[in-house]
Design a protein around this motif. Structure first.
Motif, mmCIF file in Angstrom:
data_model
loop_
_atom_site.group_PDB
_atom_site.id
_atom_site.type_symbol
_atom_site.label_atom_id
_atom_site.label_comp_id
_atom_site.label_asym_id
_atom_site.label_seq_id
_atom_site.Cartn_x
_atom_site.Cartn_y
_atom_site.Cartn_z
ATOM 1 N N GLY A 1 -1.817 4.094 2.189
ATOM 2 C CA GLY A 1 -2.436 3.700 3.460
ATOM 3 C C GLY A 1 -1.600 4.041 4.677
ATOM 4 O O GLY A 1 -2.031 3.800 5.801
ATOM 5 N N THR A 2 -0.409 4.604 4.472
ATOM 6 C CA THR A 2 0.406 5.060 5.609
ATOM 7 C C THR A 2 0.105 6.547 5.854
ATOM 8 O O THR A 2 -0.751 7.130 5.177
ATOM 9 C CB THR A 2 1.916 4.914 5.335
ATOM 10 N N TYR B 1 -10.035 7.393 -1.273
ATOM 11 C CA TYR B 1 -9.777 6.544 -0.104
ATOM 12 C C TYR B 1 -9.779 5.062 -0.432
ATOM 13 O O TYR B 1 -9.648 4.221 0.450
ATOM 14 C CB TYR B 1 -10.832 6.854 0.971
ATOM 15 N N TYR C 1 -6.023 -2.318 3.554
ATOM 16 C CA TYR C 1 -6.534 -2.722 4.864
ATOM 17 C C TYR C 1 -7.412 -3.975 4.735
ATOM 18 O O TYR C 1 -7.593 -4.721 5.689
ATOM 19 C CB TYR C 1 -7.361 -1.607 5.518
ATOM 20 N N GLU D 1 -21.880 1.775 5.283
ATOM 21 C CA GLU D 1 -21.617 3.106 4.735
ATOM 22 C C GLU D 1 -20.126 3.344 4.499
ATOM 23 O O GLU D 1 -19.736 4.306 3.847
ATOM 24 C CB GLU D 1 -22.137 4.174 5.715
ATOM 25 N N LYS D 2 -19.294 2.471 5.078
ATOM 26 C CA LYS D 2 -17.855 2.740 5.016
ATOM 27 C C LYS D 2 -17.139 2.015 3.884
ATOM 28 O O LYS D 2 -15.908 2.098 3.772
ATOM 29 C CB LYS D 2 -17.215 2.380 6.358
ATOM 30 N N ARG E 1 -15.733 1.332 0.192
ATOM 31 C CA ARG E 1 -15.230 2.210 -0.869
ATOM 32 C C ARG E 1 -15.517 1.546 -2.212
ATOM 33 O O ARG E 1 -15.282 0.343 -2.367
ATOM 34 C CB ARG E 1 -13.736 2.443 -0.710
ATOM 35 N N LYS F 1 -10.688 -3.666 7.428
ATOM 36 C CA LYS F 1 -10.611 -3.373 8.866
ATOM 37 C C LYS F 1 -9.238 -3.702 9.434
ATOM 38 O O LYS F 1 -9.032 -3.682 10.637
ATOM 39 C CB LYS F 1 -11.699 -4.169 9.604
ATOM 40 N N GLY F 2 -8.318 -4.046 8.551
ATOM 41 C CA GLY F 2 -6.984 -4.429 9.004
ATOM 42 C C GLY F 2 -6.093 -3.224 9.224
ATOM 43 O O GLY F 2 -6.546 -2.078 9.283
ATOM 44 N N CYS F 3 -4.805 -3.503 9.371
ATOM 45 C CA CYS F 3 -3.864 -2.401 9.608
ATOM 46 C C CYS F 3 -2.546 -2.674 8.888
ATOM 47 O O CYS F 3 -2.290 -3.771 8.422
ATOM 48 C CB CYS F 3 -3.644 -2.230 11.096
ATOM 49 N N LEU F 4 -1.741 -1.642 8.809
ATOM 50 C CA LEU F 4 -0.426 -1.766 8.178
ATOM 51 C C LEU F 4 0.666 -1.660 9.229
ATOM 52 O O LEU F 4 0.698 -0.692 10.004
ATOM 53 C CB LEU F 4 -0.215 -0.645 7.162
ATOM 54 N N GLU F 5 1.537 -2.659 9.230
ATOM 55 C CA GLU F 5 2.681 -2.607 10.145
ATOM 56 C C GLU F 5 3.909 -2.166 9.374
ATOM 57 O O GLU F 5 4.151 -2.645 8.272
ATOM 58 C CB GLU F 5 2.927 -4.001 10.736
ATOM 59 N N PHE G 1 -0.794 1.616 11.217
ATOM 60 C CA PHE G 1 -1.734 2.547 10.587
ATOM 61 C C PHE G 1 -3.033 1.814 10.292
ATOM 62 O O PHE G 1 -3.022 0.771 9.628
ATOM 63 C CB PHE G 1 -1.153 3.129 9.299
ATOM 64 N N SER G 2 -4.116 2.363 10.795
ATOM 65 C CA SER G 2 -5.416 1.730 10.595
ATOM 66 C C SER G 2 -6.508 2.766 10.796
ATOM 67 O O SER G 2 -6.313 3.754 11.504
ATOM 68 C CB SER G 2 -5.593 0.596 11.610
ATOM 69 N N THR H 1 -9.542 1.580 11.766
ATOM 70 C CA THR H 1 -10.556 0.847 12.530
ATOM 71 C C THR H 1 -10.051 0.441 13.911
ATOM 72 O O THR H 1 -9.076 -0.316 14.027
ATOM 73 C CB THR H 1 -10.974 -0.434 11.762
#
Lengths: 651, 89
Positions: A66-67, A95, A102, A154-155, A157, A204-208, B34-35, B37
């Motif tokens: 995911g990076t 994916y 996420y 549609e998004k 996985r 819908k999250g993110c990686l820090e 990294f995202s 969305t």
């Protein structure tokens, strides 16, 4: 915690109970295959059947999944192996892995068995167990589309099984994004046995990251380095199929022909299904997996003829081999359709080809007849027959029910001398190119803990004809690039065992590593990416040490669950008895004597007992695997001084 | 005569492989994370049924990565599907 989602979910399907814990607990094994293999070792009881509720199936991402590290889209699936009773790990691209992170989870551990078919929906840190009776009986493509409509997104996985997994076919796999497979070990059947039709993620999250600036600085240089190689240019131009399948760019690479009878396919046939033929006739666009600079994939569209209108992402080297050369099929449309059918039903191409090619082989040799095949006339190069057999296997119809067990058990059931033509490793069907001519490659496949496959220790250096000075510099093995040399290959495979484990642990694709090109990701690159992403310093040497540890946990699982010893690392009959017919490697086969010497070198490098191939207490203690040592000790599975009969037995 | 120029990027939809590297690079640029969305000026949707790729580029939120030699999305596009376009205002 950086570069991870932070959560692990234990999902008990029998009791519909979900427990969530912190990923921190598993940091010792970093992630991916490391955590998966550890959990399978720890959780699955020794005498349990792989298709019983006692088996678990894990979905594992790595800290780099995911990076923006090169090819950071991998997901690992671990469980007890349906074909071998040993360990199974199977790694897929696409994916799904990044999306799972996420969505808030690094690992899923699925236990028990649902009363009725279900699917899991993981989104916004939530996990729902949803009914799937209406999906049972659908193929993986239909399932994916149906769930997208049902969830109106549609998004999402989807990781799903087709009818093969539902019907507990030994070769059943899990499909992601329609065309990406976790192929090995019958993991699709394990899902089927749990009444688990699919796992669906939406994140819908993110990686820090710990130090995003340093990570990006290092990563940017790494991408530039990779993009400057000739290897990348070849992949961009020819894809996975052109670079290593279909005879390679120059048409001279070893192949697997007619149930691995030969490594040379007639030029007239090769020319009909070269990569360029598929490119000119069907290619719609080039495709790449998540954050991947390699671009190995292609999207094909059949525009005319019987299969006009079919569209699919397709044709990796393995599939070309499995449904083309190994069946002696030179019809490009039928090869693509076999690809589509295997994807839809959720069937692993290698082990599927192993059993189909074996059936044709033993029929042609007169060892089985129409009474056994149910009236089917089995012959080489028949695309329609191949599709029919896929259908019969998936739905366990007639002769297909025998084949659905996989080549090893099918040949045992039928007997009549067919067993020696079964191409398998530890009971798992194989379909590989170049195993007679490329000795280290063959060793890596036969010693793989999951029962064959080239994604464990098998090196690629021989195919690349790596110069001696490079082989010495990178692997301490000057013969690394000499296909027919046995010497040094034990050391080479032992190194790749632990090295390739790292990419499965951190969540990157092996195609982006030294395995393909020594300008790609090496141990120190892994270390830099990991340290800047997670804030936990780990050097290349320690990563290799962890890789070795994971290989030993997997080996111990095999010892305890499947009882594998040295004899299970020997190649099948055809590879030692039937030489290559012509070409550069004419007359080449595997020497039994040399094989044992090569194995001994391999065992020594791993510090395993050369007489039995088993681990020693000292080796496990050196790796700080006390719990593993204790379990093997308790089971009485350490080598005894008197157990040396196997040393000479097979010479 | 000194000309005033403005810059934009152009993404070649036919060439794009759908890998999302540009989306990730952009999310890092804007938010240090990294995202896929809401953090990026680029959104890519790949339809695996028909092989088509749709790209949404939000020019208003794109600042052309002023501290970089070239915008990050271009740096991480392996198949050179993104072009840096310079034009007269």
């Amino acid at each position: 915690m950086h570069s991870i989602a932070g959560k692990v979910a234990w999902i008990d399907l029998s009791n519909r109970v979900i427990k969530v814990e912190s990923t921190e607990k598993y940091q010792k094994y970093i992630g991916g295959r490391g955590v998966g293999s550890y959990l399978v070792f720890k959780e699955v009881p020794t005498n349990s059947h792989p298709l019983s509720p006692e088996n678990i199936i894990t979905f594992n991402t790595g800290p780099l999944t995911g990076t923006l590290a090169p090819s950071a889209g991998r997901i690992n699936i671990s469980s007890k192996n349906v074909a071998t009773n040993g360990i199974s790990f199977a790694n897929a691209g696409g994916y799904f892995g990044p999306e799972m992170k996420y969505a808030g989870y690094d690992h899923l551990i699925i236990q028990g068995k649902a009363e009725q078919p279900v699917y899991l929906f993981i989104h916004d840190n939530e996990i729902d167990i949803k009914p799937a009776e209406h999906l049972w009986g659908k193929d993986t493509w239909e399932t994916e589309e149906f769930i997208k409509k049902e969830l109106q997104d549609e998004k999402i996985r989807v990781a799903s099984i087709g009818q093969a997994g539902e019907n507990l076919v030994t070769m059943a796999c899990i499909m992601f994004d329609r065309s990406r497979a976790s192929g090995w070990g019958g993991c699709g059947a394990v899902m089927g046995s749990k009444n688990l039709k699919a796992v669906v993620v939406r994140g819908k999250g993110c990686l820090e990251l710990y130090n995003p600036k340093e990570f990006m600085s290092y990563n940017s240089n790494l991408w530039k380095r990779m993009l400057n190689t000739n290897m990348i240019r070849l992949f961009h131009e020819y894809g996975n199929l052109g670079t290593s399948g279909a005879g390679g760019i120059f048409g001279n690479l070893a192949q697997s022909v007619r149930n691995m009878e030969d490594e040379v396919w007639e030029a007239s046939k090769t020319l009909k299904v070269r990569e360029v033929v598929f490119r000119e006739k069907f290619e719609q666009r080039k495709l790449a997996d998540f954050a991947c600079p390699i671009t190995c994939s292609r999207f094909y569209h059949i525009k005319e003829g019987k299969f006009s209108g079919h569209k699919l992402e397709a044709l990796k080297t393995n599939i070309y081999r499995a449904f083309g050369t190994n069946i002696d099929l030179d019809n490009k449309e039928y090869i693509l359709m076999a690809n589509e059918m295997a994807d839809r039903y959720g069937l692993n191409c290698d082990s599927l080809s192993a059993v189909v090619a074996w059936a044709i082989d033993v029929y042609q040799r007169g060892l089985i007849d129409k009474v056994i095949t149910g009236g089917l006339d089995l012959h080489w190069g028949d695309g329609e027959l191949q599709l029919k057999l896929f259908n019969m296997i998936t739905f366990r119809e007639g002769f297909g029910d025998i084949l659905a067990q996989g080549v090893f058990l099918a040949s045992k059931q039928i007997g009549r001398g067919t067993e020696k033509y079964a191409m398998h490793a530890k009971g798992h069907g194989i379909c590989e190119q170049g195993m007679r001519s490329h000795k280290g490659w063959a060793l890596g496949i036969m010693t793989s803990p999951i029962g064959g496959g080239h994604l464990a220790g098998a090196p690629n250096t021989e195919q690349k004809r790596l110069p001696p000075e490079i082989g010495e510099l990178y692997f301490g093995v000057p013969t690394a690039g000499e296909p027919t040399t046995y010497d040094g290959k034990g050391k080479l495979v032992a190194w790749f065992d632990k090295y390739k484990a790292i990419s499965d642990i951190v969540g990157l694709c092996v195609f982006a590593t030294y395995w393909i090109d020594t300008s790609f990701i090496g141990p120190d690159d892994f270390s830099n990416l990991l340290s800047t992403a997670t804030g936990k310093e780990i050097n290349g040497k320690n990563l290799l040490h962890l890789g070795e540890k994971i290989c030993n946990i997997e080996k111990a699982f095999n010892t305890l669950h499947a009882g594998f010893t040295k004899k299970d690392d020997y190649p099948p009959y055809k590879l030692t008895e039937i030489p290559i017919s012509s070409g550069e490697f004419a007359g080449e086969k595997l020497s039994k004597v040399k094989w044992v010497e090569m194995l001994d070198e391999y065992y020594k490098c791993h510090q395993w007992d050369i007489n039995t191939g088993l681990q020693t207490p000292e080796c496990l203690l050196n790796l700080d695997l006390h719990d593993v040592r204790d379990r093997i000790q308790k089971a009485g599975k350490f080598p005894s001084p008197s157990k040396n009969e196997e040393k000479k037995g097979e010479n | 005569m000194k000309r005033e120029l403005e810059y934009t990027i152009k993404i070649n939809q036919e060439r794009c492989t759908g890998c999302q590297a540009c989306v990730l690079a952009c999310s890092y640029h804007h938010s240090n994370v990294f995202s896929l969305t809401n953090k990026s000026s680029i959104e890519i949707f790949r339809n695996n049924q028909n092989g088509e790729i749709n790209i949404n580029y939000n020019q208003a939120s794109c600042d052309m990565c002023p501290d970089e030699e070239v915008p990050l999305c271009i740096q991480f596009c392996a198949i050179e599907a993104i072009q840096f376009i310079r034009m007269r205002k």
